[in-house]
Structure formats: structure tokens, C-alpha cells
Design a protein around this motif. Structure first.
Motif, PDB file in Angstrom:
ATOM      1  N   LEU A  85       0.829  -1.219   0.000  1.00  0.00           N
ATOM      2  CA  LEU A  85       0.000   0.000   0.000  1.00  0.00           C
ATOM      3  C   LEU A  85       0.857   1.259   0.000  1.00  0.00           C
ATOM      4  CD1 LEU A  85      -2.948  -0.376   2.549  1.00  0.00           C
ATOM      5  CD2 LEU A  85      -3.109   0.011   0.099  1.00  0.00           C
ATOM      6  N   TYR A  86       1.967   1.219   0.776  1.00  0.00           N
ATOM      7  CA  TYR A  86       2.811   2.413   0.863  1.00  0.00           C
ATOM      8  C   TYR A  86       3.407   2.741  -0.508  1.00  0.00           C
ATOM      9  CZ  TYR A  86       5.790   6.030   2.650  1.00  0.00           C
ATOM     10  OH  TYR A  86       6.365   7.253   2.865  1.00  0.00           O
ATOM     11  N   ALA A  87       3.841   1.691  -1.229  1.00  0.00           N
ATOM     12  CA  ALA A  87       4.421   1.914  -2.570  1.00  0.00           C
ATOM     13  C   ALA A  87       3.373   2.540  -3.494  1.00  0.00           C
ATOM     14  CB  ALA A  87       4.926   0.588  -3.133  1.00  0.00           C
ATOM     15  N   LEU A  88       2.130   2.100  -3.352  1.00  0.00           N
ATOM     16  CA  LEU A  88       1.054   2.655  -4.191  1.00  0.00           C
ATOM     17  C   LEU A  88       0.727   4.098  -3.768  1.00  0.00           C
ATOM     18  CD1 LEU A  88      -0.941   1.934  -6.461  1.00  0.00           C
ATOM     19  CD2 LEU A  88      -2.529   1.097  -4.728  1.00  0.00           C
ATOM     20  N   ARG A  89       0.707   4.348  -2.467  1.00  0.00           N
ATOM     21  CA  ARG A  89       0.436   5.711  -1.982  1.00  0.00           C
ATOM     22  C   ARG A  89       1.508   6.679  -2.475  1.00  0.00           C
ATOM     23  NH1 ARG A  89       0.721   4.887   4.064  1.00  0.00           N
ATOM     24  NH2 ARG A  89       0.541   7.141   4.149  1.00  0.00           N
ATOM     25  N   ASP A  90       2.733   6.174  -2.506  1.00  0.00           N
ATOM     26  CA  ASP A  90       3.867   7.007  -2.910  1.00  0.00           C
ATOM     27  C   ASP A  90       3.704   7.536  -4.344  1.00  0.00           C
ATOM     28  OD1 ASP A  90       6.259   8.074  -2.149  1.00  0.00           O
ATOM     29  OD2 ASP A  90       7.465   6.439  -2.965  1.00  0.00           O
ATOM     30  N   PRO A 122      -5.071   9.215   8.679  1.00  0.00           N
ATOM     31  CA  PRO A 122      -5.403   7.818   9.027  1.00  0.00           C
ATOM     32  C   PRO A 122      -4.540   6.798   8.283  1.00  0.00           C
ATOM     33  CG  PRO A 122      -7.205   8.860   7.807  1.00  0.00           C
ATOM     34  CD  PRO A 122      -6.230   9.939   8.141  1.00  0.00           C
ATOM     35  N   LEU A 123      -4.098   7.133   7.074  1.00  0.00           N
ATOM     36  CA  LEU A 123      -3.243   6.187   6.347  1.00  0.00           C
ATOM     37  C   LEU A 123      -1.837   6.141   6.961  1.00  0.00           C
ATOM     38  CD1 LEU A 123      -4.321   6.751   2.610  1.00  0.00           C
ATOM     39  CD2 LEU A 123      -5.026   4.925   4.178  1.00  0.00           C
ATOM     40  N   ILE A 124      -1.319   7.282   7.393  1.00  0.00           N
ATOM     41  CA  ILE A 124       0.003   7.274   8.046  1.00  0.00           C
ATOM     42  C   ILE A 124      -0.101   6.542   9.389  1.00  0.00           C
ATOM     43  CG2 ILE A 124       1.843   8.678   9.066  1.00  0.00           C
ATOM     44  CD1 ILE A 124       1.158  10.905   7.090  1.00  0.00           C
ATOM     45  N   ALA A 125      -1.152   6.876  10.160  1.00  0.00           N
ATOM     46  CA  ALA A 125      -1.305   6.269  11.493  1.00  0.00           C
ATOM     47  C   ALA A 125      -1.396   4.749  11.387  1.00  0.00           C
ATOM     48  CB  ALA A 125      -2.543   6.832  12.179  1.00  0.00           C
ATOM     49  N   SER A 126      -2.211   4.253  10.454  1.00  0.00           N
ATOM     50  CA  SER A 126      -2.370   2.795  10.349  1.00  0.00           C
ATOM     51  C   SER A 126      -1.101   2.142   9.811  1.00  0.00           C
ATOM     52  CB  SER A 126      -3.579   2.438   9.478  1.00  0.00           C
ATOM     53  OG  SER A 126      -3.478   3.080   8.234  1.00  0.00           O
ATOM     54  N   SER A 127      -0.391   2.845   8.921  1.00  0.00           N
ATOM     55  CA  SER A 127       0.851   2.298   8.369  1.00  0.00           C
ATOM     56  C   SER A 127       1.904   2.144   9.472  1.00  0.00           C
ATOM     57  CB  SER A 127       1.340   3.256   7.275  1.00  0.00           C
ATOM     58  OG  SER A 127       2.668   3.011   6.940  1.00  0.00           O
ATOM     59  N   VAL A 128       2.113   3.210  10.243  1.00  0.00           N
ATOM     60  CA  VAL A 128       3.117   3.160  11.312  1.00  0.00           C
ATOM     61  C   VAL A 128       2.724   2.103  12.349  1.00  0.00           C
ATOM     62  CG1 VAL A 128       4.070   4.461  13.266  1.00  0.00           C
ATOM     63  CG2 VAL A 128       3.868   5.565  11.028  1.00  0.00           C
ATOM     64  N   MET A 129       1.462   2.158  12.796  1.00  0.00           N
ATOM     65  CA  MET A 129       1.057   1.279  13.889  1.00  0.00           C
ATOM     66  C   MET A 129       1.003  -0.184  13.466  1.00  0.00           C
ATOM     67  SD  MET A 129       1.009   3.036  16.593  1.00  0.00           S
ATOM     68  CE  MET A 129       0.145   2.069  17.815  1.00  0.00           C
ATOM     69  N   SER A 130       0.721  -0.465  12.190  1.00  0.00           N
ATOM     70  CA  SER A 130       0.692  -1.879  11.765  1.00  0.00           C
ATOM     71  C   SER A 130       2.074  -2.494  11.957  1.00  0.00           C
ATOM     72  CB  SER A 130       0.230  -2.010  10.309  1.00  0.00           C
ATOM     73  OG  SER A 130       1.180  -1.446   9.426  1.00  0.00           O
ATOM     74  N   LYS A 131       3.120  -1.734  11.641  1.00  0.00           N
ATOM     75  CA  LYS A 131       4.482  -2.275  11.791  1.00  0.00           C
ATOM     76  C   LYS A 131       4.876  -2.383  13.263  1.00  0.00           C
ATOM     77  CE  LYS A 131       5.524   0.748   8.733  1.00  0.00           C
ATOM     78  NZ  LYS A 131       5.759   1.612   7.607  1.00  0.00           N
ATOM     79  N   LYS A 132       4.462  -1.411  14.050  1.00  0.00           N
ATOM     80  CA  LYS A 132       4.790  -1.443  15.484  1.00  0.00           C
ATOM     81  C   LYS A 132       4.096  -2.629  16.156  1.00  0.00           C
ATOM     82  CE  LYS A 132       7.474   0.800  15.132  1.00  0.00           C
ATOM     83  NZ  LYS A 132       8.862   0.634  15.550  1.00  0.00           N
ATOM     84  N   ALA A 142       9.637  17.657   8.960  1.00  0.00           N
ATOM     85  CA  ALA A 142       8.777  16.534   9.348  1.00  0.00           C
ATOM     86  C   ALA A 142       7.647  16.327   8.353  1.00  0.00           C
ATOM     87  CB  ALA A 142       8.197  16.816  10.732  1.00  0.00           C
ATOM     88  N   PHE A 143       7.036  15.159   8.406  1.00  0.00           N
ATOM     89  CA  PHE A 143       5.828  14.877   7.625  1.00  0.00           C
ATOM     90  C   PHE A 143       4.719  15.866   7.986  1.00  0.00           C
ATOM     91  CE2 PHE A 143       6.861  10.422   6.464  1.00  0.00           C
ATOM     92  CZ  PHE A 143       6.290  10.427   5.206  1.00  0.00           C
ATOM     93  N   MET A 144       4.598  16.112   9.291  1.00  0.00           N
ATOM     94  CA  MET A 144       3.546  17.004   9.783  1.00  0.00           C
ATOM     95  C   MET A 144       4.113  18.411   9.911  1.00  0.00           C
ATOM     96  SD  MET A 144       0.879  15.124  10.204  1.00  0.00           S
ATOM     97  CE  MET A 144       1.284  14.047   8.871  1.00  0.00           C
TER      98      MET A 144
HETATM   99  N1  URA Z   1       6.047   6.247   7.777  1.00  0.00           N
HETATM  100  C1  URA Z   1       5.365   5.093   7.624  1.00  0.00           C
HETATM  101  O1  URA Z   1       5.786   4.040   8.073  1.00  0.00           O
HETATM  102  N2  URA Z   1       4.175   5.147   6.978  1.00  0.00           N
HETATM  103  C2  URA Z   1       3.657   6.273   6.465  1.00  0.00           C
HETATM  104  O2  URA Z   1       2.589   6.242   5.905  1.00  0.00           O
HETATM  105  C3  URA Z   1       4.391   7.462   6.620  1.00  0.00           C
HETATM  106  C4  URA Z   1       5.595   7.416   7.302  1.00  0.00           C
END
Ligand code: URA
Length: 434
Positions: free
Chosen positions: A164-169, A178-188, A206-208
Motif C-alpha cells: 500500500l505504501y508503494a502505491l500511496r507514494d 489515518p493512512l500514516i497512522a495505520s501504516s506506522v502502527m501496523s508495523k509497530k 517533518a511529515f507534519m
Molecule cells: N512512515 C510510515 O511508516 N508510513 C507512512 O505512511 C508514513 C511514514
């Protein structure tokens, strides 16, 4: 269920069910739903957002798309730490051994850098011989033996997020909270820790870019963690200038080692004590943040934190002789001073431009397969609030390949802004979200 109907539903601003989100993530991971349909869905999310329930469901669907590291055989509360990405952010190199030296087990999976922010694994790999890719068994054994390991994240953790991240990019849908939050938290969550401390950066590097966005991201991630039973707290910190004085892999290792020896730059030292205190509180080894800070300070000055880092490097195959002789870390062949174009107070240092300048020198990657030169980068001699004269050195560029030097120098010079008056001080720690 049809993907077409889910796109229409989200495009119309409705909430998807748990089953619909699972269908989407499962189908996409298994190549049963094409990129173009998921791209349309992502754009609908970009405009309509996701509810907290949808965000948690999306996170868990991504966690369940791959393996989950099982840390239950390691005694104690395992605490992870994550930064949303900054320039010169070498805190993991310091915090992992520091917190482990205080008795909290740290089993940390980290990433490589892409774009203007660096990656912990690239930094550690600038230590000759250091192996970041270790088997899960070896990783677990190391944490049991010495309480700390920092390893490269495997492709089996949250593979749906990777896709998904590659596609978002490439579809301009990265910067959706919500896409950043779920992406980061899924890995954590897939990395298995019981508690998570998040460092959410806000500012020019920063991103934000705004406090409101950083707050929304921090709250969303804390809420996801809570919803899935992981104790999660966040600290919003300023990234309006690089953290510490160095940007570039071996240069950052050098600065991290100085900090572990109690001689680091003040901002980096302070942030490590703050984040470290949160990690000790989350790990249950201490109950007051003042006590935590005192304990961490002691571990730095007594040499215990540095001993722990040395132990970790030795366990992961690195050459520990460079840790006591920093000149044996990779070093660039040429050093170029960057001179101040005017006199005055430094009122801003655009962190993203500093990161991009270091990337031009070879310290970072434009694309995943790019080669990194561990030796090159930037040492900032002047930071926010310093008073300088025209012609004084603002920074040194550490260079091997001089092809991009003029562009890197120009970018770095332009990242500094000047004012006649001393600028207002921005606190490094802006807010805690619990
Ligand atoms: N870092 C991530 O792991 N996911 C994002 O979507 C943005 C920054």
C-alpha cells in the motif's frame, strides 16, 4: 463483496465495515484486487478520512497480512519507540542501549532511510561488520541475553503496508493522517512490543508541518494502540531544525556515541532523557518521570549505557574498536566549509533542505536501490538563535564524490534564514499525548 462497491461507499463518505476492510486488504495482498482500484479507494480515503474504528480495523488487517513477532518468551514489558521521521534523528541509537541498561528489554525493528530522512539501520551499518539482518531466533536470543537488539524489519511484517505504501507514494496519497497512522502502527504492532512510545515530529523537516496535524496524527496512533491493547503514548517534538549537529550515517553514529558518553549536544541529550523516561515509565521499572530522568542521566555518566551499546554492536558482529576510536569510523576525503552569506541571528534552518543537501552528497537514497556512502554528510557548526558574522562558517560538508557539491552547498546555504533580532525560542518538547 465487490471492490467497486467499496470504492463507491467510501467515495460517498460512508463508513466501511470490519469485513469490508478485511476483504480489501486480504484481496490486495493476494493480488486479487488490482492497483487501480485500490488507488481509487486511497484517494477516496484521502478526501473523506477514516473513522477511528475503520483506522483500527485497517491497522489490524495489515498486521494480519503477515507475521507477528512473538516476544512473549522474553521476560518483562517490552517497550518500542518510533519516530515519525526527522533530519539528524539518531535517538534510537542512544535510547535502545540506554533504556536496556535501565532494565527494560528493547527488541527493536527499524527501517532504512528513504528521501530526506535517514534510517537507523543505515546508520548502524556504517559501523564496520555490523549485521542488521538477523534471524528471528537470533534476535530473540540476543534480547534475552543482553536486553537489546536493533534489527532490520523483515518483509514478512505487515506486507500489506509495504504494498500500500508503494502505491500511496505514486498516487499522492501518502499524507493522509489515518493512512500514516495505520501504516506506522501496523508495523509497530506486528513487531510485538507491549508498549509503544511515539515521537511525532512537527516542523520544516517533518511529515507534519502544523501542530494541529501532528496532534491529530499522535491522537490517532495512541487510539489505535489502545484499541488493540498496546499501551501507547506520544510526544510531539519540534523538527524546525535538524536534531543535534550531524546529518549523515557515520557522522550520526559518532554523535550518538558522544551522547552515550554524556557529551552529546544539548537538544539530543535532552530529547533522549525525555523519550527514555517515557519508555521506563511504560516498561514499569520506575513510577516517576523525575526518577527516570535521574536514572538515565546516571547511566550516561557512569558509562553503563555506552557499555550496553558496545555489547549490542559486538553481538551483531560490529567492530567495537571503532567505538573507542571514532576516527576509524568511515570518514570522507574532503571537508568544505559553508560560509554565512550575511550577518545576524539564525532565525530558521529548514531541516528538509539540510536533509536533501546531505542526500545529494550521498548520505541518503532517492530510490530504494540507491547506494549510500556512510562517510558523507553535514556537520552544523551554527544552529537556531546563534549570532553569526558574514563569512563565518555555518557548517562543514563531508564529501567524497564532488559531483553534486555545488548544488548541496547552495541548498544548505539557502536553508539558513537570518534576522536582526534574536528569534523566539521554540521548545523541543511541545506536547504529551497519553
Ligand atoms: N512512515 C510510515 O511508516 N508510513 C507512512 O505512511 C508514513 C511514514
Amino acid at each position: 463483496m465487490r471492490m467497486y462497491d467499496l470504492i463507491v461507499k467510501k467515495r460517498s463518505g460512508y463508513e466501511l465495515t470490519h469485513e469490508e476492510i478485511n476483504y480489501l486488504i486480504h484481496g490486495y495482498t493476494n493480488d486479487n484486487i488490482p492497483d487501480y482500484q485500490v488507488a481509487a479507494f486511497l484517494m477516496a480515503v484521502f478526501f473523506h478520512g477514516l473513522t477511528p474504528r475503520e483506522t483500527s480495523d485497517l491497522t489490524m488487517a495489515m498486521v494480519n497480512s503477515g507475521d507477528m513477532v512473538d516476544l512473549s518468551s522474553i521476560a518483562g514489558i517490552k517497550v518500542d519507540k518510533h519516530s515519525t521521521g526527522g533530519v539528524g534523528d539518531k535517538t534510537t541509537l542512544i535510547l535502545a542501549p540506554l533504556v536496556a541498561a535501565a532494565g527494560v528489554p528493547v527488541a527493536k525493528m527499524s527501517g532504512r532511510g528513504l528521501g530526506h530522512t535517514g534510517g537507523t539501520i543505515d546508520k548502524l551499518e556504517s559501523i564496520p561488520g555490523f549485521k542488521a539482518s538477523v534471524s528471528t531466533n537470533k534476535f530473540l536470543k540476543q534480547v534475552k541475553d543482553i536486553k537489546v537488539a536493533v534489527a532490520a524489519q523483515t518483509g514478512h511484517l505487515a506486507p500489506a503496508d509495504k504494498k500500500l505504501y508503494a502505491l500511496r507514494d505514486v498516487t499522492a496519497t501518502v499524507d493522509s493522517i489515518p493512512l500514516i497512522a495505520s501504516s506506522v502502527m501496523s508495523k509497530k504492532i506486528a513487531s510485538g512490543a507491549d508498549a509503544i512510545v511515539l515521537d511525532v515530529k512537527v516542523g520544516s523537516g517533518a511529515f507534519m508541518r502544523t501542530l494541529a496535524d501532528a496532534r491529530a496524527l499522535a491522537r490517532s496512533m495512541v487510539e489505535i494502540g489502545r484499541a488493540v491493547g498496546r499501551k501507547t503514548t506520544a510526544v510531539i517534538t519540534n523538527m524546525d531544525q535538524p536534531l543535534g549537529n550531524t546529518v549523515g550515517n557515520a557522522l550520526e553514529v559518532r554523535e550518538a556515541i558522544k551522547t552515550l558518553n554524556g557529551k552529546g549536544p544539548q537538544d539530543l541529550h535532552y530529547l533522549c532523557l525525555e523519550l527514555g523516561s517515557r519508555m521506563l515509565l511504560a516498561g514499569g521499572v520506575i513510577t516517576s518521570s523525575d526518577d527516570a530522568s535521574g536514572l538515565l542521566q546516571n547511566l550516561l555518566t557512569s558509562g553503563k549505557a555506552m557499555e550496553k551499546f558496545t555489547e549490542m554492536v559486538r553481538f551483531q558482529g560490529g567492530d567495537i574498536t571503532v567505538l573507542s576510536n571514532l576516527n576509524n569510523l568511515p570518514r570522507a576525503n574532503n571537508f568544505y566549509p559553508v560560509k554565512s552569506p550575511e550577518s545576524g541571528y539564525i532565525s530558521a534552518i529548514d531541516a528538509e533542505s539540510v536533509g536533501r543537501s546531505a542526500m545529494l552528497l550521498g548520505a541518503g537514497r532517492h530510490a530504494k536501490e540507491d547506494f549510500i556512502d556512510p562517510a558523507v554528510g553535514i556537520v552544523l557548526e551554527k544552529k537556531l538563535g546563534d549570532n553569526v558574522h558574514k563569512g563565518e562558517t555555518l557548517a562543514h560538508l563531508h564529501v567524497n564524490d564532488t559531483k553534486m557539491l555545488p548544488e548541496a552547498e547552495k541548498l544548505l546555504t539557502m536553508s539558513y534564514k537570518f534576522s536582526a533580532q534574536s528569534p523566539e525560542k521554540i521548545p523541543l518538547i511541545i506536547e504529551y499525548i497519553d
